[in-house]
Motif scaffolding. Sequence first.
Motif, PDB file in Angstrom:
ATOM      1  N   UNK A 123       0.835  -1.210   0.000  1.00 29.84           N
ATOM      2  CA  UNK A 123       0.000   0.000   0.000  1.00 29.84           C
ATOM      3  C   UNK A 123       0.866   1.254   0.000  1.00 29.84           C
ATOM      4  N   UNK A 126       1.966   2.430  -3.199  1.00 26.50           N
ATOM      5  CA  UNK A 126       0.928   2.904  -4.111  1.00 26.50           C
ATOM      6  C   UNK A 126       0.358   1.805  -4.990  1.00 26.50           C
ATOM      7  N   UNK A 127       0.564   0.532  -4.600  1.00 27.56           N
ATOM      8  CA  UNK A 127       0.062  -0.589  -5.396  1.00 27.56           C
ATOM      9  C   UNK A 127      -1.451  -0.723  -5.180  1.00 27.56           C
ATOM     10  N   UNK A 128      -2.186  -1.010  -6.268  1.00 25.45           N
ATOM     11  CA  UNK A 128      -3.642  -1.148  -6.182  1.00 25.45           C
ATOM     12  C   UNK A 128      -4.015  -2.441  -5.453  1.00 25.45           C
ATOM     13  N   UNK A 131      -3.772  -5.754  -7.422  1.00 25.83           N
ATOM     14  CA  UNK A 131      -2.414  -6.275  -7.586  1.00 25.83           C
ATOM     15  C   UNK A 131      -1.875  -6.859  -6.284  1.00 25.83           C
TER      16      UNK A 131
ATOM     17  N   UNK B  50      -1.168   5.771   6.180  1.00 26.81           N
ATOM     18  CA  UNK B  50      -1.228   4.387   6.648  1.00 26.81           C
ATOM     19  C   UNK B  50      -2.148   4.371   7.867  1.00 26.81           C
ATOM     20  N   UNK B  73      -3.232   6.643  -3.889  1.00 23.79           N
ATOM     21  CA  UNK B  73      -2.171   5.812  -4.450  1.00 23.79           C
ATOM     22  C   UNK B  73      -1.192   6.602  -5.299  1.00 23.79           C
ATOM     23  N   UNK B  76       1.007   8.206  -2.650  1.00 26.05           N
ATOM     24  CA  UNK B  76       1.834   7.209  -1.948  1.00 26.05           C
ATOM     25  C   UNK B  76       3.021   6.775  -2.799  1.00 26.05           C
ATOM     26  N   UNK B  77       2.800   6.762  -4.102  1.00 28.16           N
ATOM     27  CA  UNK B  77       3.860   6.442  -5.043  1.00 28.16           C
ATOM     28  C   UNK B  77       5.068   7.359  -4.827  1.00 28.16           C
ATOM     29  N   UNK B 105       3.092  -0.244 -10.581  1.00 28.31           N
ATOM     30  CA  UNK B 105       2.663   1.137 -10.354  1.00 28.31           C
ATOM     31  C   UNK B 105       3.236   2.071 -11.418  1.00 28.31           C
TER      32      UNK B 105
END
Lengths: 217, 240
Positions: A123, A126-128, A131, B50, B73, B76-77, B105
């Motif tokens: 998470x 940034x993984x969905x 996945x 988180x 997301x 967060x990347x 991602x």
Amino acid sequence: MNINFERVIPFIPLMLSGVLMTLQLAALAALGGSILGFAFSLLGRKGSVFRPVIKAIVDFFRGTPLLIQLTFFHLGLPQITGWVPDVMVSALIVFSLNSGAYLSEVLRAGIESIDKGQIEAAHALGVENWDITWNIVVPQALRNVLPAIMNEFITLVKETSVVSVIGVTELMRRTQMTSSVTYRYFEPYLITMILYLVLNMILSFFGKKLERALSYD
Amino acid sequence: MISLLNVSKSFGDTVVLKNVTIEFEPEKTYAIIGSSGAGKSTLLRCINLMEVPTTGSVIIDSVDLVKDRKQLNRVREKIGMVFQNFNLFAHMSALNNVTFALRKVKKMNEAEAKDVAVKYLTEVGLQHRLDNYPHQLSGGEKQRVAIARALAMKPIAMLFDEPTSALDPEMTQEVLKVIKNLNHIGMTNIIVTHEIKFAQEVADYIIFMNQAEILEVTETKTFFSAPKSERAKTFLANMI
């Protein structure tokens, strides 16, 4: 001693072709059971709206004897629905639901065994969710519960013998037929036991191979 | 740019963060220190959601993450995170631990992802460990893979949640050395740590927390010579 294989030998081809039917039934039921088990375990997760329904299905199929489920479905239900399914269809539906119920519990345990930290790390990258489920949770869960899944498949192969009661002419039914024609029990049943044993030895051999292939130790 | 605005967090009746407001400048290193249960980790974990704050805003690159969860997301990347327990993907080699998010991602192909991963694993000194699985690595090596995994995403900030607390002293030094050598352009580092000496060495600012609140955010040198809060004075006195 009263053992005479000669009377039984002519029936061995009949029994062997029963093995094919047993295999077919077990393979299709294992496939159906796996799909249902997987769906049940995902849909029945904590917080899912389907959880109560899934739980009821699982409780029912684990909590009642397979023999009765099969008889009820194939002979009982037609009294109400008027639809008399083919014996193979009945067998496949009942076996898939039954092994699906067991497998879903096994898979659920596997999913819950995955360390939450890994999911958190994914998470954070940034993984969905999709996945994470397919690439982090499922492969590790499957590996952790593979021995239990193989157990379930072995049980399934043996339990297909139950369908002889509704007249599917698989190995067990053909053994009964052999006995009733030859009046011999020891020989046909000994042969049949060996045949089931060989089937399951082969199955567990491939199970072990798969276990090794999936291991990363 | 990262800022927290009036962020509070409670678990049931327990308040773990009380009305915290702070702005993190780019390219600076912050160390969050304070006694156990002061809310250090919770503060850090609120930055990339988180932990979802009970009230308040977390604003990263002008996006309020608490309100606009769809962007979560995407943001967060850009924020790397390193955990106390490494949290490596147990079924993947060191290399694949790093390439995983690059592929899923950043949508890189296998070869691109591998190039990037090798570069960052080399940077943390693990070029000889690419094909090893987490259980074959030492604690320090695991944490270095985790750092490479986060860095490979080219984050604008790195969050370290007690990165050495699960390590023995020797491995602690090896990981701290890696963190110390991070000078990625434009990156903010925010580190929750019990290693006071380390904080003193690497941090530009010390964030001192006590009982769910930030008591002070002070330049490191000043903090260690003349902390503003009484609580920090006692805390430092107890350290020596």
